[in-house]
Design an enzyme around this catalytic site. Structure first.
Site, short mmCIF file in Angstrom:
data_model
loop_
_atom_site.label_atom_id
_atom_site.label_comp_id
_atom_site.label_asym_id
_atom_site.label_seq_id
_atom_site.Cartn_x
_atom_site.Cartn_y
_atom_site.Cartn_z
N GLU A 47 13.34 103.22 -10.95
CA GLU A 47 14.66 103.40 -11.57
C GLU A 47 15.53 102.17 -11.33
O GLU A 47 15.61 101.66 -10.21
CB GLU A 47 15.31 104.64 -10.97
CG GLU A 47 16.72 104.92 -11.45
CD GLU A 47 17.33 106.14 -10.76
OE1 GLU A 47 18.35 106.64 -11.25
OE2 GLU A 47 16.77 106.59 -9.73
N LYS A 128 18.49 108.83 -18.81
CA LYS A 128 18.53 109.86 -17.77
C LYS A 128 19.53 110.95 -18.14
O LYS A 128 20.67 110.67 -18.52
CB LYS A 128 18.93 109.20 -16.44
CG LYS A 128 18.87 110.10 -15.21
CD LYS A 128 19.17 109.26 -13.96
CE LYS A 128 19.09 110.06 -12.67
NZ LYS A 128 19.34 109.20 -11.48
N CYS A 168 14.19 110.05 -11.95
CA CYS A 168 14.66 110.57 -10.66
C CYS A 168 15.18 112.01 -10.73
O CYS A 168 14.40 112.95 -10.79
CB CYS A 168 15.70 109.63 -10.07
SG CYS A 168 15.79 109.69 -8.25
N LYS A 200 12.89 113.52 3.97
CA LYS A 200 13.03 113.37 2.51
C LYS A 200 11.66 113.23 1.83
O LYS A 200 11.45 113.74 0.74
CB LYS A 200 13.90 112.17 2.18
CG LYS A 200 14.25 112.01 0.71
CD LYS A 200 15.08 113.17 0.20
CE LYS A 200 15.51 113.00 -1.25
NZ LYS A 200 16.58 111.98 -1.40
#
Length: 569
Positions: A47, A128, A168, A200
């Protein structure tokens, strides 16, 4: 398997730099050419890999958007000789329509986009749809949702496979993937710039596995790597099959080109395969995040090295070990600045550690300078009791010396305060807080000790050629002290760190109320004291240098509390 030949996809895990459009284009081109030579016919970059992430208010400058458009065209032209190669690259794209931004009112000028480049041209662009606006994310300030851009999906065919693009946050919601599948996608390709925090990586893989299982499609997840100011991107790009199983994974915290082979079975289902890197331990992940954050902040901003004020305590020992791993011993300098209250073991342990690591070490006694300050203030202080004022003078003398050395040498001062201290104000403004980068400002004191123990357990080659621990054991076992008055200990004015850090995590990271924390079994007096200190010291934290974020809520972009506030619950 079917007669359909396999498709080789390269997930380009790149360490780009915000605003370095020529350098980022070069990295993208190099990755594409390397992947093409290895048989790949599709390269998926992260991204906003063209600009680096996050570009923040650069996106508000028309000249920056002009440069981005030119860079994208230039990248497409640079790759046009690679016959049959498709490259997916993340970039900002302008939004059509009138510019309504004024000095008082503004609206996003563009989209967070991904374009497919092939044959010197752009074959299509996806915008996006889901824009995160929490934690460190602020995308609605800069971008409009792809819902405003027409077609809800972009599917590109490469080597007989139909791939749907997501960016994302899109993959954390159902609708974007559903639109891609409805448009014919047989494989989901997700471009990501997802900042690291503890746990994460596991969270990402589990959530993407649910997406793959729900739509019954394999999923390719390409991720950025590198440090950008306070955030770190950890890489670990991966590929999942339609059942959500990990079939390939890149290494964490380093650039990589993950080669994934996709083969279709007789039913037309694509199956990914590739190398699977190990998952690092929690301590190893935090260590590598801190090292990468320091290295990229120092190197990308052009500092020749770092200066650290050593105290003989555990925090400065940890920062020193991290700095040497990040920069090499030759780029790290340590200064010990003893006062009248510095214990002999602090000198001895500091000398021991710098000898193990082979860094430059100097000692500058501060007692004469402290006496000069106290003498200058003697009339003003006459009749008043000795208190924290005199302690802070010592810390500020040290801060002044470190900043003078920084100014003279160009090296950045790495501060050594941890999250527990930053939370409670157990630090001196313009003293030990003085510096350019706060390496462990998001590392609680209890984690400081765990990281030191982890590092000492690693087979590290020391300056004398031996292999062994780099942090002297006594630093880890002695009671922590600021050494600013006789026989001082941290626990003279703070609860035990196990208690303090647990309260801090519940209050700051989990948003629990004081009543909830007390109900969990903590003493009401401790809860009141810790949370009061957190609130009182917001003004200090606003003036602290940035540092590496390793939790889901650090003091920085995650934490935006008012300084002036009377809310006490």
């Amino acid at each position: 398997m079917s007669a359909q030949p396999p498709l080789i996809v390269a997930l380009a895990q790149l360490n780009v730099t915000v605003g370095d459009l020529p350098g980022n284009v070069q990295l993208l081109e190099q990755a594409a050419r390397q992947a093409y030579a290895q048989g790949a016919r599709l390269v998926v970059a992260p991204e906003l890999s063209l600009t680096g992430y996050p570009p923040e208010d650069l996106l508000l400058r028309p000249v920056f958007l002009d440069a981005c458009e030119a860079a994208l065209v230039g990248l497409a032209q640079a790759l046009k000789d690679l016959d049959g190669l498709h490259v997916v690259v993340g970039h900002p794209a302008r939004k059509e329509g009138p510019d309504v931004r004024t000095k008082s009112v503004g609206a996003p000028r563009g989209f967070n986009s991904a374009s497919v480049l092939a044959g010197g041209h752009c074959l299509g662009t996806y915008h996006k749809r889901e824009l995160p606006n929490y934690q460190v994310f602020d995308e609605r300030r800069y971008f409009a949702s792809g819902r405003d851009a027409g077609a809800p999906a972009l599917v590109v065919e490469v080597g007989g496979a139909k791939l749907g693009l997501l960016i994302c946050e899109d993959a954390w919601f159902d609708e974007p993937a559903d639109f891609a599948v409805a448009a014919g996608a047989e494989i989901l390709c997700v471009l990501n710039a997802s900042p690291f925090h503890q746990d994460k990586q596991q969270e990402r893989e589990q959530r993407m596995a649910r997406t793959a299982q729900r739509v019954g499609r394999p999923l390719l997840y390409t991720h950025m790597v590198g440090g950008q100011d306070e955030v770190v991107f950890d890489g670990a790009s991966f590929a999942l099959d339609a059942q959500g199983q990990v079939c390939a994974r890149a290494a964490s915290f380093e650039p990589a080109l993950l080669r994934v082979q996709l083969a279709a079975d007789a039913a037309g289902v694509w199956w990914p395969a590739g190398p699977v890197a190990e998952v690092l331990s929690p301590e190893a992940q935090v260590w590598q995040a801190l090292v990468l954050g320091v290295r990229d902040y120092v190197c990308k901003n052009g500092f020749p090295g770092a200066i650290i004020g050593l105290s003989g305590g555990v925090d400065s020992a940890l920062v020193l070990a991290l700095a040497v791993d990040a920069l090499g011993a030759e780029r790290v300098r340590c200064v010990m600045m003893p006062s009248a209250y510095t214990a002999d073991i602090s000198w001895l342990d500091s000398r021991d550690m710098v000898a193990r690591l082979g860094v430059r070490y100097d000692e500058i006694p501060i007692s004469p300078m402290v006496s000069a300050f106290e003498g200058a203030l003697a009339t003003e202080f006459e009749g008043l009791p000795v208190d924290a004022t005199e302690e802070n003078i010592q810390a500020r003398v040290r801060g002044t010396l470190l900043m003078a050395l920084s100014n003279k040498t160009g090296r950045i001062v790495l501060t050594t305060g941890n999250k527990s201290e930053m939370a409670t104000g157990y630090c001196t403004l313009y003293g030990d807080m003085a510096g350019g980068f706060a390496v462990i400002k998001d590392v609680a004191k209890t984690l400081v000790y765990r990281l030191c123990a982890w590092k000492n357990a690693q087979p590290t080659r020391r300056a004398d050629g031996t292999v062994g621990p780099v942090i002297p054991e006594r630093i880890l076992t002695r009671a922590p002290s600021a050494e600013l008055r006789p026989d001082q200990k941290d626990q003279d004015s703070l609860p035990p760190y196990e208690v303090l850090d647990a309260i801090l995590a519940r209050y700051m990271e989990d948003n629990q109320s004081l009543a909830e924390i007390v109900e969990a079994g903590f003493a009401e007096a401790d809860v009141e004291r810790v949370t009061r200190l957190i609130k009182l010291n917001e003004y200090k934290r606003r003036q602290a240098p940035i540092g590496v974020r390793i939790t889901h809520r650090g003091f920085g972009r995650d934490w935006r509390y008012p300084i002036t506030s009377r809310f006490r619950a």
